[in-house]
Structures are given as structure tokens and as C-alpha cells.
Scaffold this motif. Structure first.
Motif, PDB file in Angstrom:
ATOM      1  N   LYS A 123     -21.869 -33.844 -49.638  1.00 49.21           N
ATOM      2  CA  LYS A 123     -20.612 -33.176 -49.973  1.00 49.21           C
ATOM      3  C   LYS A 123     -20.925 -31.903 -50.747  1.00 49.21           C
ATOM      4  O   LYS A 123     -22.058 -31.692 -51.190  1.00 49.21           O
ATOM      5  N   LYS A 124     -19.919 -31.090 -50.896  1.00 44.93           N
ATOM      6  CA  LYS A 124     -20.062 -29.847 -51.643  1.00 44.93           C
ATOM      7  C   LYS A 124     -20.633 -30.144 -53.029  1.00 44.93           C
ATOM      8  O   LYS A 124     -20.194 -31.068 -53.712  1.00 44.93           O
ATOM      9  N   GLY A 125     -21.652 -29.379 -53.421  1.00 42.29           N
ATOM     10  CA  GLY A 125     -22.255 -29.530 -54.737  1.00 42.29           C
ATOM     11  C   GLY A 125     -23.494 -30.401 -54.779  1.00 42.29           C
ATOM     12  O   GLY A 125     -24.192 -30.399 -55.783  1.00 42.29           O
ATOM     13  N   ASP A 126     -23.777 -31.149 -53.702  1.00 42.51           N
ATOM     14  CA  ASP A 126     -24.979 -31.987 -53.683  1.00 42.51           C
ATOM     15  C   ASP A 126     -26.234 -31.123 -53.660  1.00 42.51           C
ATOM     16  O   ASP A 126     -26.310 -30.138 -52.919  1.00 42.51           O
ATOM     17  N   ASN A 127     -27.219 -31.503 -54.477  1.00 36.48           N
ATOM     18  CA  ASN A 127     -28.522 -30.843 -54.443  1.00 36.48           C
ATOM     19  C   ASN A 127     -29.326 -31.457 -53.310  1.00 36.48           C
ATOM     20  O   ASN A 127     -29.402 -32.678 -53.191  1.00 36.48           O
ATOM     21  N   VAL A 128     -29.923 -30.606 -52.466  1.00 36.18           N
ATOM     22  CA  VAL A 128     -30.640 -31.087 -51.298  1.00 36.18           C
ATOM     23  C   VAL A 128     -31.968 -30.374 -51.132  1.00 36.18           C
ATOM     24  O   VAL A 128     -32.194 -29.296 -51.665  1.00 36.18           O
ATOM     25  N   ILE A 129     -32.835 -31.033 -50.378  1.00 40.49           N
ATOM     26  CA  ILE A 129     -34.073 -30.431 -49.899  1.00 40.49           C
ATOM     27  C   ILE A 129     -34.015 -30.563 -48.387  1.00 40.49           C
ATOM     28  O   ILE A 129     -33.803 -31.658 -47.864  1.00 40.49           O
ATOM     29  N   LEU A 130     -34.146 -29.451 -47.685  1.00 44.98           N
ATOM     30  CA  LEU A 130     -34.076 -29.528 -46.221  1.00 44.98           C
ATOM     31  C   LEU A 130     -35.235 -28.787 -45.582  1.00 44.98           C
ATOM     32  O   LEU A 130     -35.817 -27.881 -46.162  1.00 44.98           O
ATOM     33  N   TYR A 131     -35.555 -29.234 -44.397  1.00 48.85           N
ATOM     34  CA  TYR A 131     -36.631 -28.655 -43.599  1.00 48.85           C
ATOM     35  C   TYR A 131     -36.024 -28.314 -42.251  1.00 48.85           C
ATOM     36  O   TYR A 131     -35.355 -29.141 -41.636  1.00 48.85           O
ATOM     37  N   GLY A 132     -36.220 -27.084 -41.810  1.00 47.69           N
ATOM     38  CA  GLY A 132     -35.621 -26.701 -40.540  1.00 47.69           C
ATOM     39  C   GLY A 132     -36.256 -25.460 -39.943  1.00 47.69           C
ATOM     40  O   GLY A 132     -37.098 -24.806 -40.553  1.00 47.69           O
ATOM     41  N   GLU A 133     -35.812 -25.169 -38.750  1.00 48.96           N
ATOM     42  CA  GLU A 133     -36.307 -24.016 -38.006  1.00 48.96           C
ATOM     43  C   GLU A 133     -35.300 -22.881 -38.093  1.00 48.96           C
ATOM     44  O   GLU A 133     -34.096 -23.088 -37.902  1.00 48.96           O
ATOM     45  N   ILE A 134     -35.787 -21.679 -38.384  1.00 51.61           N
ATOM     46  CA  ILE A 134     -34.920 -20.509 -38.397  1.00 51.61           C
ATOM     47  C   ILE A 134     -34.666 -20.093 -36.949  1.00 51.61           C
ATOM     48  O   ILE A 134     -35.606 -19.872 -36.184  1.00 51.61           O
ATOM     49  N   GLU A 135     -33.401 -20.039 -36.583  1.00 51.98           N
ATOM     50  CA  GLU A 135     -33.002 -19.583 -35.249  1.00 51.98           C
ATOM     51  C   GLU A 135     -32.123 -18.353 -35.402  1.00 51.98           C
ATOM     52  O   GLU A 135     -31.290 -18.283 -36.308  1.00 51.98           O
ATOM     53  N   THR A 136     -32.299 -17.382 -34.522  1.00 48.09           N
ATOM     54  CA  THR A 136     -31.480 -16.177 -34.535  1.00 48.09           C
ATOM     55  C   THR A 136     -30.449 -16.270 -33.422  1.00 48.09           C
ATOM     56  O   THR A 136     -30.797 -16.481 -32.258  1.00 48.09           O
ATOM     57  N   GLN A 137     -29.179 -16.150 -33.791  1.00 48.86           N
ATOM     58  CA  GLN A 137     -28.078 -16.155 -32.831  1.00 48.86           C
ATOM     59  C   GLN A 137     -27.698 -14.709 -32.535  1.00 48.86           C
ATOM     60  O   GLN A 137     -27.543 -13.903 -33.451  1.00 48.86           O
TER      61      GLN A 137
END
Length: 161
Positions: free
Chosen positions: A76-90
């Protein structure tokens, strides 16, 4: 695979995740994560906030992996997260005929950053031990002392002495 740009972002969920299903039935969850870098100023001897970086993120379901639905149901809004992902250009063409482009993250993995989360009042409290903690078998049914694992013996290395 080559040419992908993967990044790890530590930040805060900026808005409530929004899950939608496309006609094929596959789910995608859209949300934004903001990272607020800080820098220590040696002249003032204080931490200074730098401008935040906003990351548009998409989490997709893939087969039996329900990443999109889990993100929508657990973050939810305000949650602290760590994420791993691929940068994609649209890339798209705007109404004025000009080509536009923007970057977004296709999330591969995400989780809460528990360094800052407060436990909810209805959560199960942390277990308390009266037997001195790990490896102490004083109140245990096992009468053999704990001698293995995590470097309790000098010859084992690891975390112990």
C-alpha cells in the motif's frame, strides 16, 4: 539474454498499487516507487535530502507466478520496499505527432523493507525464550548439547569465535 538493464531500488510505494486484467486474463499491477537519496554534507555536518527519483513500475503475473496480484494485495501507499527489475523504455506517438518515450521498471522481485516497518498490533509477537536462546538445551527434550552449526567450534570458522 543480453542487453537488459537490471536495477535494485530501495524506496517507498508512492501510490496504492492498481491491478488490472487484460482480455487474455493476465494481471498487471501498476504503481510508483520513490527513492529519496541522502548525502552527508561535511561542511554543515548534516544529512541533506537530494531530489527524489520516481520509478513507474509494472508487476505482471506469469503462469502460476502471481506477482501482480500479490503486489496489489500486500503493498500500500507508504510501504518501504526493495525491488529488483528491468528498465524498459516505452515509445509512443503523442497527439501532437511527436515521439515520446519514458522508462519504467518491469518488476522481477519485490518485498517489504523491514528496516522501517512497524509490526501491526494484531501480529503475533516475537517469541521470547527462557532457555537462553539458540543452542541452549536446558529446557529442551533433546539432552545432547548443541555442538554444530554456525561456528560454535573454533575449527569450524563461520560467525563464532
Amino acid at each position: 539474454m543480453s542487453g537488459e538493464t537490471f536495477v535494485t531500488i530501495i524506496g517507498k510505494v508512492h501510490d496504492d498499487p492498481e491491478c488490472k486484467f487484460n482480455p487474455s486474463g493476465s494481471a498487471v499491477t501498476k504503481f510508483t516507487v520513490v527513492s529519496n537519496p541522502r548525502k552527508f554534507n561535511k561542511q554543515t555536518n548534516e544529512w541533506e535530502n537530494k531530489p527524489g527519483k520516481f520509478w513507474d513500475c509494472r508487476a505482471w503475473n506469469a503462469g502460476r507466478m502471481l506477482l501482480a496480484e500479490n503486489v496489489a494485495n500486500h503493498l500500500k501507499k507508504g510501504d518501504n520496499v526493495i525491488l529488483y527489475g528491468e528498465i524498459e523504455t516505452q515509445v509512443w506517438e503523442a497527439e501532437d505527432g511527436k515521439k515520446r518515450r519514458s522508462d519504467q521498471l518491469r518488476v522481477e522481485a519485490i518485498g517489504k523493507d523491514f528496516r522501517w516497518h512497524q509490526a501491526y498490533s494484531n501480529d503475533v509477537p516475537a517469541a521470547t525464550t527462557t532457555d537462553g536462546g539458540w543452542g541452549n538445551t536446558q529446557n529442551s527434550q533433546n539432552t545432547q548439547p548443541f555442538t554444530g552449526g554456525w561456528g560454535n567450534e573454533p575449527s569450524q570458522g563461520g560467525w563464532g569465535p
